[in-house]
Structure formats: structure tokens, C-alpha cells
Motif scaffolding. Sequence first.
Motif, PDB file in Angstrom:
ATOM      1  N   CYS A 109      45.382  42.769  40.458  1.00 12.66           N
ATOM      2  CA  CYS A 109      44.093  42.255  39.861  1.00 12.66           C
ATOM      3  C   CYS A 109      43.313  43.172  38.653  1.00 12.66           C
ATOM      4  O   CYS A 109      42.752  42.230  38.310  1.00 12.66           O
ATOM      5  N   ASP A 110      44.171  44.591  38.367  1.00 14.55           N
ATOM      6  CA  ASP A 110      43.274  44.693  37.372  1.00 14.55           C
ATOM      7  C   ASP A 110      43.913  44.322  35.871  1.00 14.55           C
ATOM      8  O   ASP A 110      42.839  44.129  35.476  1.00 14.55           O
ATOM      9  N   GLN A 111      45.721  43.975  35.740  1.00 16.89           N
ATOM     10  CA  GLN A 111      45.576  43.334  34.165  1.00 16.89           C
ATOM     11  C   GLN A 111      45.093  41.924  34.346  1.00 16.89           C
ATOM     12  O   GLN A 111      44.875  41.452  33.029  1.00 16.89           O
ATOM     13  N   PHE A 112      44.994  40.938  35.403  1.00 19.39           N
ATOM     14  CA  PHE A 112      44.117  40.238  35.274  1.00 19.39           C
ATOM     15  C   PHE A 112      42.815  40.063  34.529  1.00 19.39           C
ATOM     16  O   PHE A 112      42.759  38.667  33.743  1.00 19.39           O
ATOM     17  N   LYS A 113      42.169  40.879  34.916  1.00 23.41           N
ATOM     18  CA  LYS A 113      40.755  40.381  34.872  1.00 23.41           C
ATOM     19  C   LYS A 113      40.547  41.224  33.127  1.00 23.41           C
ATOM     20  O   LYS A 113      39.603  40.427  32.603  1.00 23.41           O
ATOM     21  N   LYS A 114      42.003  41.765  32.607  1.00 26.04           N
ATOM     22  CA  LYS A 114      41.502  42.132  31.361  1.00 26.04           C
ATOM     23  C   LYS A 114      41.705  40.754  30.545  1.00 26.04           C
ATOM     24  O   LYS A 114      41.226  40.663  29.321  1.00 26.04           O
ATOM     25  N   LEU A 115      42.492  40.076  30.771  1.00 25.33           N
ATOM     26  CA  LEU A 115      42.961  38.381  29.986  1.00 25.33           C
ATOM     27  C   LEU A 115      41.849  37.846  30.469  1.00 25.33           C
ATOM     28  O   LEU A 115      41.516  37.242  29.475  1.00 25.33           O
TER      29      LEU A 115
END
Length: 434
Positions: A109-115
Motif C-alpha cells: 500500500c505504501d509503495q502504491f501511494k508513492k507511484l
Amino acid sequence: MFKISDNVSQYTNVFDVLKERGFVEQTTNEEEIRELLGKEKIRFYIGFDPTADCLHVGHFMQVIIMMWMQKYGHTPIVLIGGGTGMVGDPSGRTDMRQMMTPETIQHNCDQFKKLFDKFLDFDENFHYDGTGKTTLPQDGKAACVNNATWILPLNYVEFIRDIGRHFSVNTMLRAECFKQRLEKGLSFLEFNYMLMQSYDFMVMARDLGCKMEFGGDDQWSNILGGIQLTKKELQKQVYGMTFSLLTNSEGKKMGKTQKGALWLSPEKTSPYDFYQYWRNVEDADVNKCLRMLTFLPMEEVNRLSSLKDAEINKAKEVLAYEVTKLVHGEEEAEKAQAAARALFAGGGDMNNVPTTQMPVSEFEGEGMGIVTLMRTVGLVKSNGDGFRTIEQGGLSVNGEKVTDKKLMVTLDLFQDGALLLKKGKKNFHRVELI
């Protein structure tokens, strides 16, 4: 963040833009939706389950939709499925998804937000804790929520009593999203997914004033479930729209490569490999890709895709450059294009070709077997694949075709400390000594 040009379309209603570019597949009521999007600036959402730690090109169509909607003043809400990801969406699958730990799901989830930050303009002051007490996101600014905030605290018996009573099992079993899974067995865990996604829509309509849910065409049944639940529980009218999946002219999903999925992160798919994928699409797919994956005006899309024979390669080069620029930025797109031209057109900077650095010691004495080298740098997945490639005449080293499957790569094969491998017509890899 990428900005869409103001002169990209003649239309002022985003619905007409989406229709013009061939996105719209199914709608709950086309005329009402077109009127709604023309007279109001609405909040809408698209859900993304964190099945990996990165978005891939299958997600990218949904990202493009949100970018179009935001361009025309609407408010995108990105829903990351930290709750639904605990179950896994059975839509379009013949097997059950691998279960993930809560820690893995949170990381993804955290990685998705960065993208998403690369593509959408977010209201960084917005926060939603799932209780219904929230300030709405600034109009026209994107917001991000995680359905774990309202799904994980649910009491199961209460949920089934309050929400499950609105769903007919007979109707659910006819849903397109379950058809493939029914052939091999649909688990009760997965059967709950439609209720959970429908509940998401109801929560978004109740707390954030969302009027529409968008999704791929495989999400149609889940979206309808949410619309019906919202009407029964809240007496609110909401809408749904699905979009074509990104498929080639043969109906197969695009974005699959020899190395796996085509990821949007440079750590998982290099900008060069990303560029090359679009540079090598079939002629019949050029128009669709230009329409759906770039923000070129339709006049330019039609001009480029009407080119014939060898000229169509110019359109493919534009496609590859535009999509790579959108995902990885202009500098990386320039590098990828320069590398491709160096390999295919005899000009450009070879330093941008995919490269693996290896110690001199690996090639001293008897050296390293050619198939081992191919596997080491990722040109093949296995020794068997490497042997077959050579048997079929598909490998060259520094421009010379390799016929000996047992060829040993030694220092004398390197030119100026480098060696160029070519598999087939389109896969290049440079090995550099260190």
C-alpha cells in the motif's frame, strides 16, 4: 507530476473525451452519466488492491482515466485495498490468489501511494480515518484512502446481518467475476469479495460524497453490487462505468514480457525495456495504444496510426517515447530512445543499452559458458531456453551468429571491455568488464 496539454481535445465534457479515445465499455446509464459529468465536478473513485509492491501496466489504464478526470476538474479518490487485499479479488482468475501477510499488504500500500504521486495532484492535507467524520478533499485535488480503515474493524456477524442480507446468492453465482473460478472451485473467502467491494462504494458515497466508481470491465458485477447496496442502505443514486482492458488485436492482455509483468517502477522494469515493449507492438495495436496511453491529440493519433509499411515504425517510436516519458520522465525517455537508435539504426549512445557489469576474473582462462552468461544477465530464464535459442539461430555475440551451444566466452571476445549479446531481433544486452 505530468501535465496534460490544454489543447488535447475539442470536447469540454470529459465523458466525450473518454468515448472519443475508446475507453468506455459499460455504463449504468450513459445519458445520465454524460449529463452529470458535464454539469458537475464530481468525486469518483477507483480501487487498487495491493497484490504486489508496484503498479504494472494493467493498472496504468485506470491511472490514465483518473488523469483525464482530474484534467477536467473532477476529484479522483484512489482507494488502496488494504482490507480487500486480505481476501483477494477472484475476478478473471482461474486460481486463488496467494495469501499475503498484513505486513506485506501494508508495505505494498505504501509503495502504491508513492507511484500515484507521479501522476495525480493530491490534497496533502486530506486524511480519512474510516469513521465518517472527515473533511472532504479540496475540489479537483486527488485523495487517497485505504479500505483497511473501515473493513478490518468490522464485526463479521453484524456485517453479514446488515450488508449480506441485500445480496442474492443466485444472482452472485451468475456474476461474470465468479465464472472462471466456479469451474475449479470458488472458496467462501473469495465469495465475500463482492460484498466487501460493494461496501466500499457505499462507504465512499456516504462519507466522501462519491457519485461514481470506475474500473476495468472485469469489475462490472462488483460495481453493480455497490450501486444497489448504496441505493438500499442510503437511498442515494450513484453510477458506475467500466473501461476496456488493455488487450492487443488478438484479444490478449498487453503488458506481459519474457521477464514477467511490465512494471511502472524502474527498479522492476528498466526504462529501456519499458520503451522497447511499446516500440515493438504489432502494427494493428498502434492506434489503440496511442489513443489510450498517450495524451496526443486525436488528429495526431490518427495521422500516426495511418502510416503504412516501414513508416509505421515512426509511429511506434513516438508511442514508445510518449509512454516512457509519462511513466519515467523526459530524461529517461530520451536515454531509452538513444539506446534503441544505437542498436537498431546505427546511431546514438550505446551507454544507455541495458548493461551488466561482471568481473574480469569470470572470463579468464576457460571463461564462462555462453548459455550460463545468457541466464546470468537475464536474456533467458533457463539453460534449456538458452540452448533452444542457439539451436534456432537466435543468438549473436558482437554481431556474429552463435552456432556452438558450448561456446566459452573468454576475454578475447570482448571489444574495448564490452560484449554485446543479441537474442532474436529485439533483445539486446551489453556485458561490461570491471
